[in-house]
Write a protein that holds these residues in place. Structure first.
Motif, PDB file in Angstrom:
ATOM      1  N   HIS A 156      10.143  35.137 -19.146  1.00 48.32           N
ATOM      2  CA  HIS A 156      10.149  33.931 -19.989  1.00 48.32           C
ATOM      3  C   HIS A 156      10.296  32.664 -19.132  1.00 48.32           C
ATOM      4  O   HIS A 156      11.130  31.798 -19.421  1.00 48.32           O
ATOM      5  N   ILE A 157       9.478  32.554 -18.100  1.00 48.58           N
ATOM      6  CA  ILE A 157       9.540  31.397 -17.201  1.00 48.58           C
ATOM      7  C   ILE A 157       8.883  30.199 -17.878  1.00 48.58           C
ATOM      8  O   ILE A 157       7.788  30.301 -18.424  1.00 48.58           O
ATOM      9  N   THR A 158       9.581  29.070 -17.802  1.00 48.45           N
ATOM     10  CA  THR A 158       9.057  27.823 -18.365  1.00 48.45           C
ATOM     11  C   THR A 158       9.117  26.729 -17.298  1.00 48.45           C
ATOM     12  O   THR A 158       9.661  26.940 -16.206  1.00 48.45           O
ATOM     13  N   GLY A 159       8.641  25.581 -17.647  1.00 53.45           N
ATOM     14  CA  GLY A 159       8.681  24.427 -16.754  1.00 53.45           C
ATOM     15  C   GLY A 159      10.081  23.945 -16.449  1.00 53.45           C
ATOM     16  O   GLY A 159      10.284  23.152 -15.525  1.00 53.45           O
ATOM     17  N   GLU A 160      11.071  24.409 -17.181  1.00 54.49           N
ATOM     18  CA  GLU A 160      12.465  24.029 -16.952  1.00 54.49           C
ATOM     19  C   GLU A 160      13.137  24.881 -15.871  1.00 54.49           C
ATOM     20  O   GLU A 160      14.233  24.558 -15.432  1.00 54.49           O
ATOM     21  N   ASP A 161      12.512  25.965 -15.479  1.00 52.61           N
ATOM     22  CA  ASP A 161      13.121  26.893 -14.523  1.00 52.61           C
ATOM     23  C   ASP A 161      12.972  26.444 -13.078  1.00 52.61           C
ATOM     24  O   ASP A 161      12.035  25.714 -12.730  1.00 52.61           O
ATOM     25  N   ILE A 162      13.909  26.904 -12.270  1.00 50.56           N
ATOM     26  CA  ILE A 162      13.801  26.828 -10.806  1.00 50.56           C
ATOM     27  C   ILE A 162      13.617  28.272 -10.362  1.00 50.56           C
ATOM     28  O   ILE A 162      14.507  29.107 -10.548  1.00 50.56           O
ATOM     29  N   VAL A 163      12.444  28.559  -9.825  1.00 51.39           N
ATOM     30  CA  VAL A 163      12.078  29.932  -9.501  1.00 51.39           C
ATOM     31  C   VAL A 163      12.168  30.155  -8.003  1.00 51.39           C
ATOM     32  O   VAL A 163      11.610  29.394  -7.210  1.00 51.39           O
ATOM     33  N   LEU A 164      12.858  31.208  -7.630  1.00 47.56           N
ATOM     34  CA  LEU A 164      12.989  31.621  -6.245  1.00 47.56           C
ATOM     35  C   LEU A 164      12.013  32.760  -6.017  1.00 47.56           C
ATOM     36  O   LEU A 164      12.043  33.762  -6.733  1.00 47.56           O
ATOM     37  N   THR A 218      17.110  29.879 -11.453  1.00 48.10           N
ATOM     38  CA  THR A 218      17.253  30.455 -12.788  1.00 48.10           C
ATOM     39  C   THR A 218      16.464  31.757 -12.892  1.00 48.10           C
ATOM     40  O   THR A 218      16.784  32.613 -13.717  1.00 48.10           O
ATOM     41  N   VAL A 219      15.419  31.880 -12.070  1.00 47.63           N
ATOM     42  CA  VAL A 219      14.594  33.088 -12.034  1.00 47.63           C
ATOM     43  C   VAL A 219      14.280  33.398 -10.574  1.00 47.63           C
ATOM     44  O   VAL A 219      14.068  32.484  -9.776  1.00 47.63           O
ATOM     45  N   ALA A 220      14.248  34.693 -10.233  1.00 52.99           N
ATOM     46  CA  ALA A 220      13.829  35.117  -8.891  1.00 52.99           C
ATOM     47  C   ALA A 220      12.757  36.188  -9.038  1.00 52.99           C
ATOM     48  O   ALA A 220      12.906  37.098  -9.858  1.00 52.99           O
ATOM     49  N   LEU A 221      11.682  36.050  -8.271  1.00 52.84           N
ATOM     50  CA  LEU A 221      10.643  37.072  -8.204  1.00 52.84           C
ATOM     51  C   LEU A 221      10.602  37.592  -6.777  1.00 52.84           C
ATOM     52  O   LEU A 221      10.464  36.808  -5.829  1.00 52.84           O
TER      53      LEU A 221
END
Length: 193
Positions: A38-46, A110-113
């Motif tokens: 549920h990744i959105t434009g508000e996330d900081i993704v690692l 907020t999210v890590a891939l």
């Protein structure tokens, strides 16, 4: 196999048609992972293990507009990724850094891939639980049986909060884990004694 793909990325990034094709091959994979987490434009993704062609980071930005911090432990791959993203005008919302995913060096996320080729996946999951905050989402690509020795594997899949099926030769599933405040505080030493 890992060395072959690492070498291929470093060569392909120099030629835009090859860069574009290699990047394009993973769009459907990342699209499923974006939906799963549920990744959105508000996330900081690692994105850990971005390589010389940070296709996961590129697709996340293109699909969601999120800010992505992409790490790779190979300084040459990081230098090449930064150079070619800028050269091709694809560097918006992507920051590339040298890093191996150790908890003391992880930026807030907020999210890590996690890339398939990250060998010690169990330790990486522990690192992310330590550094992450409540509700943080973590996605791992699980290699098929014949590649588990080379790519490493997660073993506690019963802790996963979801999964998607992938149609790739080296991996068939991506798994989602959600960090709870209880886990992250226990990992940091704040558990009940």
């Amino acid at each position: 196999m890992k060395k072959f793909f690492k070498s291929l990325e470093k060569t392909a990034c120099r030629f835009y048609p090859a860069f574009w094709l290699y990047h394009r091959l993973y769009k459907h994979v990342v699209k499923k992972e974006v939906a799963l987490a549920h990744i959105t434009g508000e996330d900081i993704v690692l994105n850990i293990g971005c390589g010389a062609i940070p296709f996961t980071a590129l697709h996340i930005v293109q699909l969601t507009g999120a800010k992505v911090i992409a790490l790779d432990k190979d300084p040459e791959a990081v230098r090449m990724a930064m150079h070619y993203l800028k050269k091709y005008g694809l560097d918006k919302n992507i920051e590339i850094r040298v890093g191996d995913g150790s908890p003391e060096n992880l930026p807030p996320f907020t999210v890590a891939l996690i890339a398939l080729h990250i060998k010690n996946k169990e330790q990486m999951l522990k690192n992310l639980k330590t550094a992450g905050s409540d509700g943080g989402r973590v996605v791992f690509r699980q290699p098929v049986e014949e590649y588990r020795k080379e790519y490493g594997s997660l073993y506690n899949l019963d802790e996963a909060h979801g999964k998607v099926i992938q149609n790739m030769k080296t991996f068939k599933k991506s798994f989602l884990f959600v960090i709870s405040s209880k886990e992250s505080s226990q990992q940091r030493g704040g558990g009940i004694s």
